[in-house]
Write a protein that holds these residues in place. Structure first.
Motif, PDB file in Angstrom:
ATOM      1  N   ARG A 144       0.820  -1.215   0.000  1.00  0.00           N
ATOM      2  CA  ARG A 144       0.000   0.000   0.000  1.00  0.00           C
ATOM      3  C   ARG A 144       0.858   1.273   0.000  1.00  0.00           C
ATOM      4  O   ARG A 144       0.351   2.368   0.246  1.00  0.00           O
ATOM      5  CB  ARG A 144      -0.940   0.004   1.209  1.00  0.00           C
ATOM      6  CG  ARG A 144      -1.865  -1.205   1.248  1.00  0.00           C
ATOM      7  CD  ARG A 144      -2.966  -1.039   2.271  1.00  0.00           C
ATOM      8  NE  ARG A 144      -3.771  -2.255   2.369  1.00  0.00           N
ATOM      9  CZ  ARG A 144      -4.982  -2.306   2.928  1.00  0.00           C
ATOM     10  NH1 ARG A 144      -5.532  -1.222   3.427  1.00  0.00           N
ATOM     11  NH2 ARG A 144      -5.637  -3.450   2.992  1.00  0.00           N
ATOM     12  N   PHE A 189      -0.241   4.415  -2.002  1.00  0.00           N
ATOM     13  CA  PHE A 189      -1.273   5.253  -1.395  1.00  0.00           C
ATOM     14  C   PHE A 189      -0.646   6.255  -0.421  1.00  0.00           C
ATOM     15  O   PHE A 189      -1.045   7.420  -0.369  1.00  0.00           O
ATOM     16  CB  PHE A 189      -2.309   4.400  -0.661  1.00  0.00           C
ATOM     17  CG  PHE A 189      -3.206   3.603  -1.565  1.00  0.00           C
ATOM     18  CD1 PHE A 189      -4.125   4.243  -2.389  1.00  0.00           C
ATOM     19  CD2 PHE A 189      -3.139   2.218  -1.600  1.00  0.00           C
ATOM     20  CE1 PHE A 189      -4.965   3.515  -3.219  1.00  0.00           C
ATOM     21  CE2 PHE A 189      -3.963   1.481  -2.431  1.00  0.00           C
ATOM     22  CZ  PHE A 189      -4.877   2.131  -3.248  1.00  0.00           C
ATOM     23  N   ILE A 214      -3.029   9.246   0.322  1.00  0.00           N
ATOM     24  CA  ILE A 214      -4.392   8.709   0.299  1.00  0.00           C
ATOM     25  C   ILE A 214      -4.491   7.688   1.436  1.00  0.00           C
ATOM     26  O   ILE A 214      -3.846   6.634   1.391  1.00  0.00           O
ATOM     27  CB  ILE A 214      -4.720   8.045  -1.047  1.00  0.00           C
ATOM     28  CG1 ILE A 214      -4.550   9.032  -2.197  1.00  0.00           C
ATOM     29  CG2 ILE A 214      -6.142   7.486  -1.033  1.00  0.00           C
ATOM     30  CD1 ILE A 214      -4.700   8.410  -3.568  1.00  0.00           C
ATOM     31  N   ALA A 246      -6.612   5.364   4.469  1.00  0.00           N
ATOM     32  CA  ALA A 246      -7.839   4.688   4.890  1.00  0.00           C
ATOM     33  C   ALA A 246      -8.458   5.440   6.061  1.00  0.00           C
ATOM     34  O   ALA A 246      -7.752   6.006   6.908  1.00  0.00           O
ATOM     35  CB  ALA A 246      -7.537   3.250   5.285  1.00  0.00           C
ATOM     36  N   ASP A 281     -10.757  -0.541   4.484  1.00  0.00           N
ATOM     37  CA  ASP A 281     -10.443   0.291   3.325  1.00  0.00           C
ATOM     38  C   ASP A 281      -9.150  -0.207   2.681  1.00  0.00           C
ATOM     39  O   ASP A 281      -8.272  -0.750   3.368  1.00  0.00           O
ATOM     40  CB  ASP A 281     -10.256   1.755   3.744  1.00  0.00           C
ATOM     41  CG  ASP A 281     -11.581   2.430   4.105  1.00  0.00           C
ATOM     42  OD1 ASP A 281     -12.630   1.817   3.840  1.00  0.00           O
ATOM     43  OD2 ASP A 281     -11.535   3.545   4.651  1.00  0.00           O
ATOM     44  N   GLU A 305      -6.822   1.623   1.213  1.00  0.00           N
ATOM     45  CA  GLU A 305      -5.731   2.592   1.183  1.00  0.00           C
ATOM     46  C   GLU A 305      -4.754   2.396   2.344  1.00  0.00           C
ATOM     47  O   GLU A 305      -4.922   1.517   3.190  1.00  0.00           O
ATOM     48  CB  GLU A 305      -6.309   4.020   1.212  1.00  0.00           C
ATOM     49  CG  GLU A 305      -7.163   4.386   0.010  1.00  0.00           C
ATOM     50  CD  GLU A 305      -8.604   3.917   0.141  1.00  0.00           C
ATOM     51  OE1 GLU A 305      -9.339   3.958  -0.863  1.00  0.00           O
ATOM     52  OE2 GLU A 305      -8.986   3.499   1.259  1.00  0.00           O
ATOM     53  N   CYS A 306      -3.735   3.242   2.384  1.00  0.00           N
ATOM     54  CA  CYS A 306      -2.709   3.178   3.434  1.00  0.00           C
ATOM     55  C   CYS A 306      -3.343   3.369   4.808  1.00  0.00           C
ATOM     56  O   CYS A 306      -4.156   4.274   5.025  1.00  0.00           O
ATOM     57  CB  CYS A 306      -1.658   4.271   3.187  1.00  0.00           C
ATOM     58  SG  CYS A 306      -0.446   4.419   4.514  1.00  0.00           S
TER      59      CYS A 306
END
Length: 281
Positions: free
Chosen positions: A211, A214, A219, A221, A226, A228-229
């Motif tokens: 991740r 992200f 971007i 989480a 989620d 994302e990161c």
């Protein structure tokens, strides 16, 4: 040798050299002190190589609290016999120091209880190498977490001899096997300032995280699940040095971040007390 050598290559070359009789298997004592036995359980889940292959082709495990066949005094006699041979000592779990180690008894011999602290002291004085496997052995970990009523401490804090740290809660079995393979084939690996093999613990989890893109694009989480990161949810990947993102677990099936769980920094000094809160919601 170079710290960049591939752990898989170390393992394979060691097996091959033992098979060709250019190297000999070494005896191994694996002592379980104050902990959950999670590291020996993790070892049983190892694959390529699996445990039967590791135990028959690379080492002779002469003593372990959980998986050896002998019991009682005969088991401890095997421990004592190994002290007169060339062997590697692995300790998992912290050492309880309160009341002379009374709260971790590993054997009874000739009517006398043998504490983990006593057994570790006996073996460490004669071992060719000493490995602290798991975060409790390496840094105290959960066993030494506040308020620490048993006054547990790490193996390096307990001993005056050189100790190689292989932290993790639990340690990945390949970290253990590749370190032993390195010791057999090449001797002591290059270590970081904490005594950890650099070929395993040099780069952060963040460096190779799936991740990472992200994070670079900021971007993040907002909740568990989620894609994302998870930095804003408490992920410790940027300050945690290990190869989890590459090595993964259960023969490269998965690892925490890919399972939507933030890294909790379990290989770090101070885990768990200094790593909390694990998740920020």
């Amino acid at each position: 040798m170079s710290k960049k050598r591939c752990p898989r290559g170390i393992i394979n070359s060691t097996f091959k050299r033992i098979e060709n009789n250019s190297l000999k298997k070494i005896n191994l004592i694996w002592l379980e002190a104050c902990g959950c036995s999670g590291n020996i359980i993790a070892l049983l889940d190892a694959d390529t190589p699996d445990v039967p292959y590791f135990l028959t082709q690379m080492v002779n495990m002469t003593y372990n609290n959980s998986i050896m066949g002998a019991e009682g005094e005969r088991a401890f006699e095997k421990f004592l016999e190994t002290l007169d041979t060339e062997f590697i000592l692995i300790v998992e779990g912290a050492v309880t120091s309160r009341d002379n180690g009374l709260y971790n008894i590993v054997a009874e011999y000739n009517g006398k209880p043998i504490s983990g602290a006593e057994a570790i002291t006996l073996a460490a004085g004669k071992a060719k190498y000493v490995l602290a496997v798991g975060t409790c052995a390496s840094y105290g970990g959960i066993s030494a977490a506040k308020p620490n009523p048993s006054l547990s401490k790490s193996i390096p804090d307990f001993l005056t001899t050189k100790v190689i740290r292989i932290p993790g809660c639990p340690a990945n079995p390949h970290w253990v096997i590749s370190t032993i393979a390195h010791l057999i084939s090449y001797g002591l690996p290059e270590l970081d300032s904490d005594g950890r093999p650099l070929f395993l613990y040099e780069e952060t989890i963040h460096t190779n995280c799936s991740r990472r893109s992200f994070f670079d694009k900021k971007i993040f989480a907002t909740k568990l699940g989620d894609k994302e990161c998870m930095f804003n949810l408490g992920c410790r990947g940027p300050i945690t040095r290990s190869d989890c993102a590459l090595r993964k677990w259960n023969d490269r099936v998965n690892w925490p971040v890919e399972d939507n769980t933030p890294c909790i920094g379990c290989v770090n000094k101070g885990f768990p007390d200094e790593m909390e809160k694990f998740i920020n919601l």
